[in-house]
Design a protein around this motif. Structure first.
Motif, PDB file in Angstrom:
ATOM      1  N   LEU A  89     -59.401 101.246 130.771  1.00  0.00           N
ATOM      2  CA  LEU A  89     -59.613 102.020 129.546  1.00  0.00           C
ATOM      3  C   LEU A  89     -59.089 103.444 129.661  1.00  0.00           C
ATOM      4  N   GLY A  90     -58.712 103.855 130.839  1.00  0.00           N
ATOM      5  CA  GLY A  90     -58.135 105.187 131.012  1.00  0.00           C
ATOM      6  C   GLY A  90     -56.646 105.171 131.273  1.00  0.00           C
ATOM      7  N   ASN A 167     -56.762 111.164 129.807  1.00  0.00           N
ATOM      8  CA  ASN A 167     -56.206 110.214 128.837  1.00  0.00           C
ATOM      9  C   ASN A 167     -57.304 109.492 128.068  1.00  0.00           C
ATOM     10  N   ALA A 168     -58.405 109.152 128.759  1.00  0.00           N
ATOM     11  CA  ALA A 168     -59.519 108.499 128.062  1.00  0.00           C
ATOM     12  C   ALA A 168     -60.148 109.429 127.030  1.00  0.00           C
ATOM     13  N   THR A 195     -67.347 106.905 127.261  1.00  0.00           N
ATOM     14  CA  THR A 195     -66.255 106.085 127.798  1.00  0.00           C
ATOM     15  C   THR A 195     -65.392 106.865 128.775  1.00  0.00           C
ATOM     16  N   SER A 196     -65.036 108.089 128.411  1.00  0.00           N
ATOM     17  CA  SER A 196     -64.181 108.888 129.296  1.00  0.00           C
ATOM     18  C   SER A 196     -64.889 109.272 130.586  1.00  0.00           C
ATOM     19  N   LEU A 197     -66.179 109.619 130.519  1.00  0.00           N
ATOM     20  CA  LEU A 197     -66.917 109.927 131.745  1.00  0.00           C
ATOM     21  C   LEU A 197     -67.058 108.687 132.631  1.00  0.00           C
ATOM     22  N   ALA A 220     -59.669 119.075 130.458  1.00  0.00           N
ATOM     23  CA  ALA A 220     -58.298 119.129 129.954  1.00  0.00           C
ATOM     24  C   ALA A 220     -58.137 118.296 128.686  1.00  0.00           C
ATOM     25  N   GLY A 221     -58.734 117.106 128.661  1.00  0.00           N
ATOM     26  CA  GLY A 221     -58.659 116.282 127.459  1.00  0.00           C
ATOM     27  C   GLY A 221     -59.402 116.887 126.288  1.00  0.00           C
ATOM     28  N   LEU A 222     -60.565 117.485 126.558  1.00  0.00           N
ATOM     29  CA  LEU A 222     -61.342 118.105 125.486  1.00  0.00           C
ATOM     30  C   LEU A 222     -60.616 119.318 124.900  1.00  0.00           C
ATOM     31  N   LEU A 223     -59.921 120.071 125.724  1.00  0.00           N
ATOM     32  CA  LEU A 223     -59.145 121.202 125.202  1.00  0.00           C
ATOM     33  C   LEU A 223     -58.070 120.747 124.214  1.00  0.00           C
TER      34      LEU A 223
END
Length: 349
Positions: A89-90, A167-168, A195-197, A220-223
């Protein structure tokens, strides 16, 4: 005059998008509000703090080594098969295909290219920012560590931050970003965060990432998701440019199948309805024309067509015509008119 051409699949897709040129009213575009700016600044500060903690080899690096020596894949070996599948999933390829298929259907239903363009912009930002950070800091992963207790920075690695985690966050978080209602956005945000965690912790379980890699990848993804409203004008201009390019391509293609236009007929002028007086005058003109035509025809039949016109001469001035001879057979026993009778010989006594 133009001939009708068969519509291709691309034409049908754009025809579907053209049915409603305006975006539906209930779908709002996220804006860079004050609350979002505060979240962006807080996440950026957290990002910098993680990097600084790793660079100075703080307690976070010691925690990374303790987790690695714990070897979670040996402590909970029974879930190893599930984690091997869950970590997919990632991965960028499978997740991008799945999310692009869903957003493509959303674009079809909402008659706009914005969902697909937002996904493209977010993945582009992900590749640029995370890739640059990986290559710039060059940290080695747990399987390639050289010195116990070191931060393994600037040694040619590409593990920091975690690409699977970032990426997730972006791939599944874009669904929450593009949600149509606030309730759906809240539920999808929570789901994408979990899911990402989970993907990040799966990489720690498998021993492919440090724990600090996962924390930095999540930030980084949240930014990227928090910065997307700044790119909404670019997305709108890109959508308008694509539709304009489509229109020019369609006009150019339609011009190649054009046939010569048929000559335009002269317009027919409608005459006013005739009155009874006009009908009587037309009837008189018709009868007069008919009489003149019949008189001309009779005069043409009376004169021989082969005689040339010329002056008339009197009867006395004409040359007498003498017959060459009589047509009757000669009779010797008859006398000529006006002559004396010829004596017949007497016979007998």
């Amino acid at each position: 005059m133009r001939t009708e051409r068969k519509l291709t699949r691309l034409d049908r897709v754009f025809a579907r998008l053209d049915r409603e040129p305006e975006r539906p009213a209930h779908i709002d575009v996220p804006r860079m509000t004050r609350h979002r700016i505060v979240l962006f600044a807080s996440t950026l500060a957290f990002y910098v703090a993680i990097v600084w903690a790793v660079v100075i080899t703080s307690w976070l690096v010691r925690l990374d080594w303790q987790v690695m020596f714990f070897r979670p894949y040996q402590q909970w070996a029974e879930i190893h098969a599930f984690v091997d599948y869950y970590v997919v999933l990632g991965q960028r390829g499978p997740t991008a295909v799945m999310v692009a298929a869903w957003l493509g259907w959303r674009s079809w239903r909402q008659h706009t290219l914005r969902p697909l363009l937002a996904l493209g912009v977010s993945l582009l930002l992900l590749n640029v920012t995370v890739g640059a950070a990986k290559l710039g800091m060059g940290r080695l992963g747990p399987h390639y560590a050289t010195s116990i207790g070191s931060n393994e920075m600037w040694l040619g690695g590409d593990i920091f931050p975690s690409g699977h985690t970032a990426n997730a966050v972006v791939t599944w978080g874009i669904l929450a970003y593009l949600a149509s209602t606030p309730r759906a956005r809240r539920w999808l945000s929570a789901l994408s965060a979990v899911t990402s965690l989970g993907v990040g912790l799966s990489t720690v379980y498998l021993g492919t990432h440090w724990l600090s890699d996962v924390l930095l990848g999540w930030a980084a993804g949240l930014l990227i998701l928090l910065a997307l409203p700044w790119f909404e004008p670019l997305i709108a201009r890109s959508e308008a440019w694509i539709f304009d390019l489509r229109d020019r391509w369609r006009e150019r293609r339609a011009g190649t199948v054009a046939v010569p236009a048929a000559p335009v007929e002269a317009p027919v002028l409608l005459k006013p309805r005739p009155t009874p007086a006009d009908n009587e005058a037309a009837a008189r003109d018709t009868s007069t024309a008919a009489r003149d035509t019949s008189a001309a025809a009779r005069s043409a039949r009376g004169a021989p067509a082969y005689m040339a016109p010329g002056p008339h001469t009197a009867r006395a001035e004409r040359t007498p015509v003498t017959p060459a001879g009589s047509r009757r057979p000669p009779h010797t026993d008859r006398m000529t008119r006006g002559g004396s009778p010829t004596a017949r010989p007497l016979t007998g006594g």
